[in-house]
Design a protein around this motif. Structure first.
Motif, PDB file in Angstrom:
ATOM      1  N   HIS A 176      -6.167 -13.476  -4.157  1.00  0.00           N
ATOM      2  CA  HIS A 176      -5.615 -12.758  -3.061  1.00  0.00           C
ATOM      3  C   HIS A 176      -5.260 -13.730  -1.916  1.00  0.00           C
ATOM      4  O   HIS A 176      -5.523 -13.423  -0.697  1.00  0.00           O
ATOM      5  CB  HIS A 176      -6.668 -11.616  -2.628  1.00  0.00           C
ATOM      6  CG  HIS A 176      -7.021 -10.820  -3.635  1.00  0.00           C
ATOM      7  ND1 HIS A 176      -6.106  -9.655  -4.182  1.00  0.00           N
ATOM      8  CD2 HIS A 176      -7.781 -10.715  -4.743  1.00  0.00           C
ATOM      9  CE1 HIS A 176      -6.711  -9.080  -5.142  1.00  0.00           C
ATOM     10  NE2 HIS A 176      -7.754  -9.603  -5.256  1.00  0.00           N
ATOM     11  N   GLY A 185      -2.230  -5.489  -4.943  1.00  0.00           N
ATOM     12  CA  GLY A 185      -2.772  -6.954  -4.973  1.00  0.00           C
ATOM     13  C   GLY A 185      -1.547  -7.888  -4.397  1.00  0.00           C
ATOM     14  O   GLY A 185      -1.664  -8.984  -4.510  1.00  0.00           O
ATOM     15  N   GLU A 194      -4.359   3.656  -1.758  1.00  0.00           N
ATOM     16  CA  GLU A 194      -4.047   2.375  -0.746  1.00  0.00           C
ATOM     17  C   GLU A 194      -3.342   2.828   0.481  1.00  0.00           C
ATOM     18  O   GLU A 194      -3.224   2.390   1.586  1.00  0.00           O
ATOM     19  CB  GLU A 194      -3.075   1.425  -1.377  1.00  0.00           C
ATOM     20  CG  GLU A 194      -3.795   0.993  -2.753  1.00  0.00           C
ATOM     21  CD  GLU A 194      -3.940  -0.699  -2.667  1.00  0.00           C
ATOM     22  OE1 GLU A 194      -5.021  -0.706  -1.708  1.00  0.00           O
ATOM     23  OE2 GLU A 194      -3.822  -1.492  -3.265  1.00  0.00           O
ATOM     24  N   HIS A 227      -1.594 -12.375   2.654  1.00  0.00           N
ATOM     25  CA  HIS A 227      -2.843 -12.912   2.642  1.00  0.00           C
ATOM     26  C   HIS A 227      -3.184 -13.847   3.639  1.00  0.00           C
ATOM     27  O   HIS A 227      -2.461 -14.857   3.691  1.00  0.00           O
ATOM     28  CB  HIS A 227      -3.563 -12.966   1.287  1.00  0.00           C
ATOM     29  CG  HIS A 227      -3.724 -11.943   0.400  1.00  0.00           C
ATOM     30  ND1 HIS A 227      -2.857 -11.423  -0.592  1.00  0.00           N
ATOM     31  CD2 HIS A 227      -4.345 -10.546   0.531  1.00  0.00           C
ATOM     32  CE1 HIS A 227      -2.837 -10.698  -1.012  1.00  0.00           C
ATOM     33  NE2 HIS A 227      -4.070  -9.833  -0.697  1.00  0.00           N
ATOM     34  N   ASP A 278      -6.404  -9.255   4.818  1.00  0.00           N
ATOM     35  CA  ASP A 278      -4.893  -8.682   4.887  1.00  0.00           C
ATOM     36  C   ASP A 278      -4.279  -9.176   6.350  1.00  0.00           C
ATOM     37  O   ASP A 278      -4.948  -8.576   7.427  1.00  0.00           O
ATOM     38  CB  ASP A 278      -4.841  -7.190   4.765  1.00  0.00           C
ATOM     39  CG  ASP A 278      -5.249  -6.919   3.252  1.00  0.00           C
ATOM     40  OD1 ASP A 278      -4.720  -7.833   2.307  1.00  0.00           O
ATOM     41  OD2 ASP A 278      -5.875  -5.874   3.149  1.00  0.00           O
ATOM     42  N   LYS A 303      -9.915   1.855   4.556  1.00  0.00           N
ATOM     43  CA  LYS A 303      -9.527   0.865   3.662  1.00  0.00           C
ATOM     44  C   LYS A 303     -10.906   0.280   2.753  1.00  0.00           C
ATOM     45  O   LYS A 303     -10.422  -0.095   1.917  1.00  0.00           O
ATOM     46  CB  LYS A 303      -8.872  -0.261   4.538  1.00  0.00           C
ATOM     47  CG  LYS A 303      -8.101  -1.290   3.411  1.00  0.00           C
ATOM     48  CD  LYS A 303      -6.757  -0.600   2.816  1.00  0.00           C
ATOM     49  CE  LYS A 303      -5.982  -1.611   2.164  1.00  0.00           C
ATOM     50  NZ  LYS A 303      -6.702  -2.458   1.250  1.00  0.00           N
ATOM     51  N   TRP A 357       0.662  -1.080  -0.096  1.00  0.00           N
ATOM     52  CA  TRP A 357      -0.099  -0.002  -0.080  1.00  0.00           C
ATOM     53  C   TRP A 357       0.866   1.297   0.016  1.00  0.00           C
ATOM     54  O   TRP A 357       0.719   2.028   0.970  1.00  0.00           O
ATOM     55  CB  TRP A 357      -0.874   0.230   1.190  1.00  0.00           C
ATOM     56  CG  TRP A 357      -1.585  -1.256   1.486  1.00  0.00           C
ATOM     57  CD1 TRP A 357      -2.125  -1.975   0.185  1.00  0.00           C
ATOM     58  CD2 TRP A 357      -1.953  -1.804   2.542  1.00  0.00           C
ATOM     59  NE1 TRP A 357      -2.910  -3.046   0.855  1.00  0.00           N
ATOM     60  CE2 TRP A 357      -2.499  -3.154   2.319  1.00  0.00           C
ATOM     61  CE3 TRP A 357      -1.679  -1.728   3.896  1.00  0.00           C
ATOM     62  CZ2 TRP A 357      -3.148  -4.069   3.136  1.00  0.00           C
ATOM     63  CZ3 TRP A 357      -2.229  -2.892   4.906  1.00  0.00           C
ATOM     64  CH2 TRP A 357      -2.963  -3.716   4.494  1.00  0.00           C
TER      65      TRP A 357
HETATM   66  C1  GAL Z   1      -5.450  -6.954  -2.296  1.00  0.00           C
HETATM   67  C2  GAL Z   1      -5.350  -6.579  -0.913  1.00  0.00           C
HETATM   68  C3  GAL Z   1      -5.966  -5.357  -0.817  1.00  0.00           C
HETATM   69  C4  GAL Z   1      -5.463  -4.528  -1.600  1.00  0.00           C
HETATM   70  C5  GAL Z   1      -5.552  -4.975  -2.959  1.00  0.00           C
HETATM   71  C6  GAL Z   1      -5.304  -3.667  -4.017  1.00  0.00           C
HETATM   72  O1  GAL Z   1      -4.711  -8.221  -2.371  1.00  0.00           O
HETATM   73  O2  GAL Z   1      -5.634  -7.681   0.059  1.00  0.00           O
HETATM   74  O3  GAL Z   1      -5.725  -4.741   0.761  1.00  0.00           O
HETATM   75  O4  GAL Z   1      -4.342  -3.679  -1.518  1.00  0.00           O
HETATM   76  O5  GAL Z   1      -5.036  -5.998  -3.070  1.00  0.00           O
HETATM   77  O6  GAL Z   1      -3.833  -3.764  -3.985  1.00  0.00           O
END
Ligand code: GAL
Length: 430
Positions: free
Chosen positions: A391, A82, A53, A107, A321, A355, A48
């Motif tokens: 994810h 991601g 983010e 994750h 997360d 978030k 982030w």
């Molecule tokens: C996901 C993550 C989210 C967000 C998203 C976009 O994998 O869990 O918190 O960051 O990617 O970057």
């Protein structure tokens, strides 16, 4: 709740003493020598690192510095939405070269397997006892976080929903379509995409670079297989040769034909922006996208809708997360303090408000959150929960990387549906 801290000097001496006693040299996991710090700090790796983010992370850091004045938060992250390969590969090389951040986000679920196997992260089960987290988090989440031997290696900051369709109702209205964005199945959705295309909208469905394209595949599989057979793809109880997979891949090919040609050059938030600006009517993305709509001052239920992705109502496609503590770090107490903030009520409220996700803790008042988030809190309590593959919840990193390569090849036009299906099937061996 406060965490007692050792002084850095004491920690450094202990590390040096332990090296002297064990007589280890640099070059093996046992011989790891943390660098000495001049003051107490915690280095935190996330992806982030910029844009919307970063706002949630900044807020979490603010709560941390209030709860633990005296420990400096060091943002040690790297952009790579991601947790895409840019950021994950960078993290991996730091772990391999024994230069880990103190804590890093990953994750919850299968993505942690390799880090645990390689002993890059620490068992945090004792922290769950100390901070009372087994009672604070829902039982279903505790099960998803636990390894087969009952250990837990990460502390979740949130729960995200992946299967969402983001909708610009004005674009639909202008073209005589129903504006809720609720579709029982993909055929109905594709019919509306076709209407919009005929009306001259080049990309009625926006999509970003590779991982958002995998994300779109995930929700397509979920729609055509339903939650049980979708989950079976990752557990092995659904065969990849299943005809419903073939149907889903056909739908996926069709969906991709309504997307923006510059997709490979766009981050996920640029694809959200296409819906916000009315260049596209739809985008399928997790609820971190809420931050993009919030930042632009858009109102949920008026300027945009966020509803279950077509054909997936009643299912909550889950990811979390979750922060880990690296092995072999100098000041574990500072890392522990960060994890305390992440798991605290205040940390979870302030972070998640920005978030777009919902708190992992169940003892937080839903009225503190936005209208969209209230729907997510209800759905998480009532819906069938499945794990996100894109994810990290459903499959280990190696399998996701094979799936990602298969998606890239298909969308580049190098493979047909049969080859795509075979490549996805082969991912299970990774
Ligand atoms: C996901 C993550 C989210 C967000 C998203 C976009 O994998 O869990 O918190 O960051 O990617 O970057």
């Amino acid at each position: 709740m406060r965490v007692t801290r050792k002084t850095t000097a004491a920690a450094a001496s202990a590390a040096v003493l332990s090296l002297l006693l064990t007589g280890c040299g640099i070059g093996s996991a046992e011989s790891f020598e943390p660098s000495v710090r001049s003051h107490e700090q915690v280095t935190v790796f996330t992806w982030w690192a910029s844009g919307v983010e970063k706002r949630g992370l900044d807020k979490l850091a603010e709560v941390f510095e209030e709860q633990h004045p005296g420990i400096e938060f060091v943002n040690d992250g790297l952009m790579g939405g991601g947790g895409s390969s840019t950021s994950k590969d960078h993290l991996q090389s730091r772990l391999e070269t024994q230069d880990p951040p103190d804590v890093f986000v990953a994750h919850a679920g299968a993505e942690l397997h390799d880090y645990i196997r390689d002993e890059y992260i620490q068992d945090l089960t004792p922290l769950y006892e100390e901070f009372g987290l087994k009672e604070a988090f829902p039982q279903d989440l505790i099960e998803r976080l636990s390894t087969d031997d009952g250990k837990i290696y990460s502390v979740p900051s949130n729960i995200h929903r992946a299967n969402l369709l983001w909708v610009n109702p004005s674009v639909l209205e202008r073209n005589g379509l129903e504006t809720s964005g609720e579709y029982d199945d993909l055929d109905d959705f594709i019919a509306d995409l076709e209407t919009l295309k005929q009306a001259g909208i080049e990309a009625p469905l926006s999509v970003g670079t590779t991982w958002p394209q995998v994300h779109l595949l995930e929700t397509t599989l979920l729609a055509d297989l339903g939650p049980t057979a979708y989950s079976g793809l990752w557990s092995g109880s659904t065969a990849w040769s299943d005809l419903r997979v073939t149907t889903a891949l056909g739908h996926y090919e069709s969906l991709m034909s309504y997307t923006n040609p510059d997709r490979n050059d766009l981050e996920w938030d640029a694809a959200s922006e296409m819906v916000i600006q009315g260049d596209s009517a739809f985008n399928i993305m997790g609820d971190w996208a809420l931050a993009a709509y919030d930042t632009e001052g858009k109102t949920y239920g008026e300027d945009y809708e966020a509803v279950p992705a077509p054909g997936t109502a009643g299912t909550f496609d889950f990811l979390a997360d979750s922060f880990t503590m690296s092995a072999h770090i100098l000041d574990e107490d500072s890392a522990k303090a960060w994890l305390q903030t992440v798991s605290s009520k205040e940390g979870q409220v302030e972070f998640n408000k920005i978030k777009g996700s919902i708190p992992a803790r169940t003892d937080i008042d839903a009225s503190k959150f936005s209208e969209y988030q209230k729907t997510a809190i209800t759905s998480f309590g009532e819906d069938t929960i499945v794990s996100s593959v894109t994810h990290g919840a459903a499959v280990p990193v190696a399998q996701l990387s094979v799936i990602t390569d298969a998606v890239r090849a298909f969308n580049d036009g190098s493979t047909d549906i049969a080859t795509f299906q075979a490549a996805l099937a082969a991912s299970a061996d990774a």
